[in-house]
Design an enzyme around this catalytic site. Structure first.
Site, PDB file in Angstrom:
ATOM      1  N   GLY A 156       0.785  -1.233   0.000  1.00  0.00           N
ATOM      2  CA  GLY A 156       0.000   0.000   0.000  1.00  0.00           C
ATOM      3  C   GLY A 156       0.816   1.282   0.000  1.00  0.00           C
ATOM      4  O   GLY A 156       0.322   2.333   0.413  1.00  0.00           O
ATOM      5  N   SER A 157       2.055   1.225  -0.510  1.00  0.00           N
ATOM      6  CA  SER A 157       2.836   2.474  -0.533  1.00  0.00           C
ATOM      7  C   SER A 157       2.233   3.475  -1.522  1.00  0.00           C
ATOM      8  O   SER A 157       2.258   4.686  -1.281  1.00  0.00           O
ATOM      9  CB  SER A 157       4.312   2.203  -0.859  1.00  0.00           C
ATOM     10  OG  SER A 157       4.452   1.721  -2.171  1.00  0.00           O
ATOM     11  N   MET A 207      -3.877  -6.754  -7.104  1.00  0.00           N
ATOM     12  CA  MET A 207      -3.371  -7.899  -7.849  1.00  0.00           C
ATOM     13  C   MET A 207      -4.462  -8.928  -8.149  1.00  0.00           C
ATOM     14  O   MET A 207      -4.387 -10.071  -7.724  1.00  0.00           O
ATOM     15  CB  MET A 207      -2.222  -8.549  -7.060  1.00  0.00           C
ATOM     16  CG  MET A 207      -1.142  -7.575  -6.677  1.00  0.00           C
ATOM     17  SD  MET A 207      -0.512  -6.620  -8.060  1.00  0.00           S
ATOM     18  CE  MET A 207       1.147  -7.205  -8.115  1.00  0.00           C
ATOM     19  N   ARG A 208      -5.475  -8.482  -8.890  1.00  0.00           N
ATOM     20  CA  ARG A 208      -6.536  -9.400  -9.313  1.00  0.00           C
ATOM     21  C   ARG A 208      -6.801  -9.204 -10.792  1.00  0.00           C
ATOM     22  O   ARG A 208      -6.827  -8.060 -11.280  1.00  0.00           O
ATOM     23  CB  ARG A 208      -7.847  -9.118  -8.563  1.00  0.00           C
ATOM     24  CG  ARG A 208      -7.823  -9.404  -7.085  1.00  0.00           C
ATOM     25  CD  ARG A 208      -7.705 -10.862  -6.762  1.00  0.00           C
ATOM     26  NE  ARG A 208      -8.818 -11.653  -7.283  1.00  0.00           N
ATOM     27  CZ  ARG A 208      -8.764 -12.987  -7.397  1.00  0.00           C
ATOM     28  NH1 ARG A 208      -7.694 -13.655  -7.057  1.00  0.00           N
ATOM     29  NH2 ARG A 208      -9.803 -13.646  -7.865  1.00  0.00           N
ATOM     30  N   HIS A 243       1.322   0.182 -13.440  1.00  0.00           N
ATOM     31  CA  HIS A 243       2.059  -1.035 -13.780  1.00  0.00           C
ATOM     32  C   HIS A 243       3.563  -0.737 -13.808  1.00  0.00           C
ATOM     33  O   HIS A 243       3.983   0.264 -14.414  1.00  0.00           O
ATOM     34  CB  HIS A 243       1.602  -1.587 -15.137  1.00  0.00           C
ATOM     35  CG  HIS A 243       2.224  -2.906 -15.442  1.00  0.00           C
ATOM     36  ND1 HIS A 243       1.831  -4.083 -14.835  1.00  0.00           N
ATOM     37  CD2 HIS A 243       3.262  -3.236 -16.249  1.00  0.00           C
ATOM     38  CE1 HIS A 243       2.570  -5.073 -15.270  1.00  0.00           C
ATOM     39  NE2 HIS A 243       3.453  -4.598 -16.134  1.00  0.00           N
TER      40      HIS A 243
HETATM   41  C1  GAR Z   1       3.542  -1.477  -7.498  1.00  0.00           C
HETATM   42  O1  GAR Z   1       4.884  -1.604  -7.880  1.00  0.00           O
HETATM   43  C2  GAR Z   1       2.636  -1.590  -8.699  1.00  0.00           C
HETATM   44  O2  GAR Z   1       3.185  -1.076  -9.874  1.00  0.00           O
HETATM   45  C3  GAR Z   1       2.484  -3.089  -8.797  1.00  0.00           C
HETATM   46  O3  GAR Z   1       2.339  -3.517  -7.472  1.00  0.00           O
HETATM   47  C4  GAR Z   1       3.120  -2.662  -6.633  1.00  0.00           C
HETATM   48  C5  GAR Z   1       2.275  -2.254  -5.447  1.00  0.00           C
HETATM   49  O4  GAR Z   1       3.051  -1.638  -4.463  1.00  0.00           O
HETATM   50  N1  GAR Z   1       1.339  -3.445  -9.597  1.00  0.00           N
HETATM   51  C6  GAR Z   1       1.349  -4.437 -10.486  1.00  0.00           C
HETATM   52  O5  GAR Z   1       2.310  -5.170 -10.645  1.00  0.00           O
HETATM   53  C7  GAR Z   1       0.062  -4.611 -11.257  1.00  0.00           C
HETATM   54  N2  GAR Z   1       0.239  -5.543 -12.312  1.00  0.00           N
HETATM   55  P1  GAR Z   1       2.353  -0.931  -3.222  1.00  0.00           P
HETATM   56  O6  GAR Z   1       1.398  -1.941  -2.603  1.00  0.00           O
HETATM   57  O7  GAR Z   1       3.475  -0.589  -2.290  1.00  0.00           O
HETATM   58  O8  GAR Z   1       1.633   0.279  -3.733  1.00  0.00           O
END
Ligand code: GAR
Length: 196
Positions: free
Chosen positions: A14-15, A95-96, A112
């Site tokens: 969740g950053s 991530m769904r 992404h």
């Molecule tokens: C992020 O790096 C985002 O780009 C990626 O998940 C991470 C979430 O980080 N998303 C994907 O890979 C979507 N296909 P966070 O929970 O610290 O925001």
């Protein structure tokens, strides 16, 4: 002043959720004030839940394992987002895989961690690090039926330096994400009119 409501969906750390809340929630811009109407998480143990609470927003937990299939889960998402009044939904590390039940009913954008259309899917940072490319980057795009395939709205890139470690590479990706995602959402909402 026009109020623009958004929904934020997340699954893990969740950053990006935190950065969106810090930069946009209850903030007034040139043409609008932005409110985060709801945050929704599909994992009951996600670290982002506490981050949302710190901004006074109790996340709605919709645990995908409790639904019969993807469509039923997406219906619950659509219902919750509509009930919140959000006009734009931001997938910040959500991530769904989403079905047409979601994509045909909700205007959403996704973050992404690669320069799309390269390195779609769940392993983008590693694949882009391992590739022979000399640059890497991130994308914000609209969500459609195709995984990571919707229209690209904004991108940022950087040069891979000689001998760059994976940790440094990943940190650079996240630093760019934290800048670009709130800026892109703000730019989309803070306009005097909207194209349909
Ligand atoms: C992020 O790096 C985002 O780009 C990626 O998940 C991470 C979430 O980080 N998303 C994907 O890979 C979507 N296909 P966070 O929970 O610290 O925001």
């Amino acid at each position: 002043m026009v109020i623009k409501k958004i929904a934020i969906l997340f699954s893990g750390t969740g950053s990006n959720l935190e950065k969106l809340l810090a930069d946009l929630h209850h903030k007034t811009f040139q043409h609008c004030r932005i409110e985060v109407a709801t945050t929704i998480c599909n994992r009951p143990d996600a670290q982002g839940i506490e981050k949302s609470r710190r901004y006074g927003i109790e996340p709605l937990i919709l645990d995908h394992t409790q639904y019969a299939n993807r469509e039923a889960f997406d219906e619950a998402l659509v219902h919750a987002i509509r009930a919140s009044g959000a006009e734009l939904t931001v997938l910040a590390g959500f991530m769904r895989l989403l079905t047409p039940v979601f994509t045909q009913n909700i205007k959403a954008l996704n973050l992404h961690p690669s320069l799309l259309p390269l390195f779609k899917g769940g392993n983008a940072i590693k694949e882009s690090f391992d590739s022979p490319m000399k640059v890497a980057g991130i994308s914000v795009h609209y969500v459609n039926e195709e995984l990571d395939g919707g229209e690209i709205i904004a991108q940022r890139c950087f040069e891979k330096t000689e001998g760059m470690s994976f940790e440094a590479f990943e940190a650079k990706i996240h630093a760019l994400e934290h800048e670009l995602l709130p800026l892109t959402v703000k730019n989309l909402l803070d306009r005097t009119y909207h194209e349909s």
